[in-house]
Write a protein that holds these residues in place. Structure first.
Motif, PDB file in Angstrom:
ATOM      1  N   ALA A   1     -15.307 -11.007 -15.279  1.00 17.42           N
ATOM      2  CA  ALA A   1     -14.029 -10.358 -15.580  1.00 17.42           C
ATOM      3  C   ALA A   1     -13.138 -10.334 -14.342  1.00 17.42           C
ATOM      4  O   ALA A   1     -13.629 -10.265 -13.202  1.00 17.42           O
ATOM      5  N   THR A   2     -11.849 -10.386 -14.559  1.00 16.96           N
ATOM      6  CA  THR A   2     -10.912 -10.427 -13.434  1.00 16.96           C
ATOM      7  C   THR A   2     -10.588  -9.040 -12.886  1.00 16.96           C
ATOM      8  O   THR A   2     -10.171  -8.917 -11.735  1.00 16.96           O
ATOM      9  N   GLN A   3     -10.767  -8.006 -13.680  1.00 13.48           N
ATOM     10  CA  GLN A   3     -10.472  -6.648 -13.219  1.00 13.48           C
ATOM     11  C   GLN A   3     -11.434  -6.246 -12.100  1.00 13.48           C
ATOM     12  O   GLN A   3     -12.629  -6.559 -12.147  1.00 13.48           O
ATOM     13  N   ASP A   4     -10.929  -5.559 -11.092  1.00  6.22           N
ATOM     14  CA  ASP A   4     -11.771  -5.049 -10.024  1.00  6.22           C
ATOM     15  C   ASP A   4     -12.811  -4.092 -10.588  1.00  6.22           C
ATOM     16  O   ASP A   4     -12.526  -3.260 -11.456  1.00  6.22           O
ATOM     17  N   GLY A   5     -14.043  -4.193 -10.097  1.00  8.78           N
ATOM     18  CA  GLY A   5     -15.141  -3.411 -10.646  1.00  8.78           C
ATOM     19  C   GLY A   5     -14.952  -1.911 -10.531  1.00  8.78           C
ATOM     20  O   GLY A   5     -15.271  -1.156 -11.455  1.00  8.78           O
ATOM     21  N   VAL A   6     -14.446  -1.443  -9.391  1.00  8.82           N
ATOM     22  CA  VAL A   6     -14.246  -0.009  -9.214  1.00  8.82           C
ATOM     23  C   VAL A   6     -13.143   0.489 -10.149  1.00  8.82           C
ATOM     24  O   VAL A   6     -13.240   1.587 -10.726  1.00  8.82           O
ATOM     25  N   ASP A   7     -12.102  -0.321 -10.340  1.00  8.89           N
ATOM     26  CA  ASP A   7     -11.054   0.052 -11.304  1.00  8.89           C
ATOM     27  C   ASP A   7     -11.623   0.167 -12.713  1.00  8.89           C
ATOM     28  O   ASP A   7     -11.269   1.089 -13.467  1.00  8.89           O
ATOM     29  N   PHE A   8     -12.495  -0.774 -13.080  1.00  5.79           N
ATOM     30  CA  PHE A   8     -13.145  -0.704 -14.389  1.00  5.79           C
ATOM     31  C   PHE A   8     -13.952   0.586 -14.532  1.00  5.79           C
ATOM     32  O   PHE A   8     -13.893   1.270 -15.571  1.00  5.79           O
TER      33      PHE A   8
ATOM     34  N   PHE B   1     -18.215  -7.291 -13.969  1.00 11.34           N
ATOM     35  CA  PHE B   1     -17.151  -7.118 -12.987  1.00 11.34           C
ATOM     36  C   PHE B   1     -17.753  -7.176 -11.586  1.00 11.34           C
ATOM     37  O   PHE B   1     -18.895  -6.780 -11.380  1.00 11.34           O
ATOM     38  N   ILE B   2     -16.967  -7.627 -10.621  1.00 10.22           N
ATOM     39  CA  ILE B   2     -17.422  -7.637  -9.229  1.00 10.22           C
ATOM     40  C   ILE B   2     -16.835  -6.429  -8.506  1.00 10.22           C
ATOM     41  O   ILE B   2     -15.630  -6.180  -8.562  1.00 10.22           O
ATOM     42  N   GLY B   3     -17.724  -5.673  -7.877  1.00 10.20           N
ATOM     43  CA  GLY B   3     -17.287  -4.530  -7.092  1.00 10.20           C
ATOM     44  C   GLY B   3     -17.192  -4.892  -5.615  1.00 10.20           C
ATOM     45  O   GLY B   3     -16.784  -5.993  -5.253  1.00 10.20           O
ATOM     46  N   HIS B   4     -17.605  -3.959  -4.773  1.00 10.73           N
ATOM     47  CA  HIS B   4     -17.518  -4.184  -3.325  1.00 10.73           C
ATOM     48  C   HIS B   4     -18.462  -5.295  -2.889  1.00 10.73           C
ATOM     49  O   HIS B   4     -19.585  -5.379  -3.351  1.00 10.73           O
ATOM     50  N   GLN B   5     -17.982  -6.115  -1.970  1.00 10.03           N
ATOM     51  CA  GLN B   5     -18.796  -7.213  -1.450  1.00 10.03           C
ATOM     52  C   GLN B   5     -19.374  -6.900  -0.078  1.00 10.03           C
ATOM     53  O   GLN B   5     -20.200  -7.662   0.433  1.00 10.03           O
ATOM     54  N   ASN B   6     -18.987  -5.753   0.487  1.00  6.11           N
ATOM     55  CA  ASN B   6     -19.477  -5.335   1.807  1.00  6.11           C
ATOM     56  C   ASN B   6     -19.673  -3.821   1.836  1.00  6.11           C
ATOM     57  O   ASN B   6     -19.018  -3.094   1.080  1.00  6.11           O
ATOM     58  N   PRO B   7     -20.573  -3.331   2.684  1.00 11.69           N
ATOM     59  CA  PRO B   7     -20.685  -1.886   2.890  1.00 11.69           C
ATOM     60  C   PRO B   7     -19.378  -1.297   3.416  1.00 11.69           C
ATOM     61  O   PRO B   7     -18.479  -2.028   3.851  1.00 11.69           O
ATOM     62  N   LEU B   8     -19.283   0.024   3.397  1.00 14.62           N
ATOM     63  CA  LEU B   8     -18.045   0.683   3.794  1.00 14.62           C
ATOM     64  C   LEU B   8     -17.726   0.494   5.272  1.00 14.62           C
ATOM     65  O   LEU B   8     -16.556   0.464   5.641  1.00 14.62           O
ATOM     66  N   ASP B   9     -18.758   0.377   6.128  1.00 18.73           N
ATOM     67  CA  ASP B   9     -18.480   0.392   7.566  1.00 18.73           C
ATOM     68  C   ASP B   9     -18.966  -0.840   8.313  1.00 18.73           C
ATOM     69  O   ASP B   9     -18.942  -0.859   9.542  1.00 18.73           O
TER      70      ASP B   9
ATOM     71  N   LEU C   1     -24.259  -0.700 -23.833  1.00 16.26           N
ATOM     72  CA  LEU C   1     -23.931  -1.193 -22.500  1.00 16.26           C
ATOM     73  C   LEU C   1     -22.510  -1.738 -22.536  1.00 16.26           C
ATOM     74  O   LEU C   1     -22.248  -2.783 -23.116  1.00 16.26           O
ATOM     75  N   ILE C   2     -21.576  -0.997 -21.902  1.00 11.60           N
ATOM     76  CA  ILE C   2     -20.159  -1.370 -22.012  1.00 11.60           C
ATOM     77  C   ILE C   2     -19.700  -2.244 -20.857  1.00 11.60           C
ATOM     78  O   ILE C   2     -18.608  -2.813 -20.903  1.00 11.60           O
ATOM     79  N   GLY C   3     -20.517  -2.381 -19.825  1.00 12.54           N
ATOM     80  CA  GLY C   3     -20.125  -3.240 -18.717  1.00 12.54           C
ATOM     81  C   GLY C   3     -21.134  -3.192 -17.597  1.00 12.54           C
ATOM     82  O   GLY C   3     -21.948  -2.260 -17.494  1.00 12.54           O
ATOM     83  N   ILE C   4     -21.103  -4.233 -16.785  1.00 14.60           N
ATOM     84  CA  ILE C   4     -21.946  -4.319 -15.598  1.00 14.60           C
ATOM     85  C   ILE C   4     -21.038  -4.551 -14.397  1.00 14.60           C
ATOM     86  O   ILE C   4     -20.093  -5.336 -14.456  1.00 14.60           O
ATOM     87  N   LEU C   5     -21.354  -3.844 -13.334  1.00 12.74           N
ATOM     88  CA  LEU C   5     -20.585  -3.879 -12.098  1.00 12.74           C
ATOM     89  C   LEU C   5     -21.514  -4.437 -11.026  1.00 12.74           C
ATOM     90  O   LEU C   5     -22.626  -3.961 -10.871  1.00 12.74           O
ATOM     91  N   SER C   6     -21.096  -5.489 -10.323  1.00  8.05           N
ATOM     92  CA  SER C   6     -21.994  -6.085  -9.331  1.00  8.05           C
ATOM     93  C   SER C   6     -21.681  -5.587  -7.937  1.00  8.05           C
ATOM     94  O   SER C   6     -20.560  -5.182  -7.624  1.00  8.05           O
TER      95      SER C   6
END
Length: 315
Positions: A104-111, A65-73, A31-36
């Motif tokens: 982690a400070t890096q954006d989740g999608v970037d990770f 890492f933290i990813g998107h906090q809201n849906p796309l639309d 497990l190399i990382g978790i994206l929320s």
């Protein structure tokens, strides 16, 4: 034995917590990382819950890492049923120590994209929340996303009713636009939906076997909350569904389920069929469907592996 590099994309409620524990315990997974993500709870609290569960199972070295906090639309708003099913804190109102490891400070999608570039087909991504992070990464860099060897999602319902509306499953309903983008992309996706997760059940007979250690008792407390809610809401099932950990299990060993190959879509119009996962009529004759939909499950064998993993963690 080849070890899969794995990223979990979670909205850490109770079944996500079990999914994290399953991935940590499986010897075929690094497990190399978790994206929320948002979903069962807000994305920032989902990240904190993930760190707490990692600490509980002795995996403090896994970054979150933290990813998107809201849906796309539209903007995310937690619905009352999520508090009912997962508890106000997302993990069954069980108090776990505050993690010493920061998010982690890096954006989740970037990770996610960096990992896809680095590991290519050795990388497995399992999304057990809304598909917003995957869809966003696809929008940003489809070529890099196509390098990922295995994308498995917990979401959708093809042959059974939904669990938030008669047609909609919760993870898809949180962001149907993102789910539709994922399904109609040319990424190869395995869909582990309610068709199989509603048949894969856990009871207190199993959780009681974890109570030989303090950590195991905490996990049992978390899951027993979920089992009690299921007894109230879905008494016909006879246990709680292992939605998210089943998706992790299938990502590791696809023989747990029987799949059919389909081109899928999600209904995004705001009508009675909002967030329905269904075959895409426009691509019925496409000779290379991109989604494998799980429609049957070897639930007894899966539960045996699941319990072996949890006994290894908590004994």
């Amino acid at each position: 034995m080849s070890v899969q590099k794995m990223i979990l994309d979670v909205d850490t409620g109770i079944d996500d917590a079990m999914a994290i524990a399953y991935a940590v315990a499986d010897p075929e997974v690094e497990l190399i990382g978790i994206l929320s993500s948002f979903g069962n709870i807000e994305a920032d609290r989902a990240a904190q819950n993930a760190l707490k569960i990692l600490h509980l199972v002795g995996a403090n070295d896994v970054p979150v890492f933290i990813g998107h906090q809201n849906p796309l639309d539209h903007n995310y708003q937690r619905i009352d049923v999520n508090s009912q099913i997962h508890g106000e804190n997302g993990i069954g109102e069980v108090e776990l120590p505050t993690p010493t490891q920061p998010v982690a400070t890096q954006d989740g999608v970037d990770f996610l994209l960096t990992a896809a570039q680095e590991y290519g087909d050795q990388l497995t991504v399992v999304a057990t929340g809304p598909m917003t992070n995957l869809a966003s990464a696809w929008e940003q860099d489809p070529a890099t996303m196509k390098k990922i060897g295995n994308i498995t999602i917990m979401g959708g319902a093809l042959t059974v009713p939904g669990n938030v509306t008669p047609v909609a499953e919760a993870n898809v309903e949180q962001d149907p636009v993102a789910a539709n983008q994922l399904f109609t992309s040319d990424l190869n996706v395995t869909m582990v939906g309610l068709d199989v997760t509603l048949r894969t059940l856990l009871t207190k007979d199993e959780t009681s076997q974890w109570r030989t250690t303090e950590a195991g008792s905490k996990m049992a407390d978390i899951v027993d909350f979920y089992i009690d809610v299921y007894a109230d809401l879905y008494p016909e099932l006879g246990g709680c569904s292992l939605h998210d950990p089943l998706a992790v299990g299938v990502a590791i060993d696809s023989s747990f389920v029987t799949t059919i190959d389909m081109n899928m879509m999600v209904t995004t119009e705001h009508d009675a069929y909002y967030a329905r996962t269904i075959g895409d009529k426009a691509r019925l004759n496409d000779p290379n469907p991109n989604v494998k939909v799980a429609v049957a499950v070897d639930k007894d064998r899966y539960l045996q592996v699941f319990m072996n993993h949890f006994k290894q963690l908590f004994n």
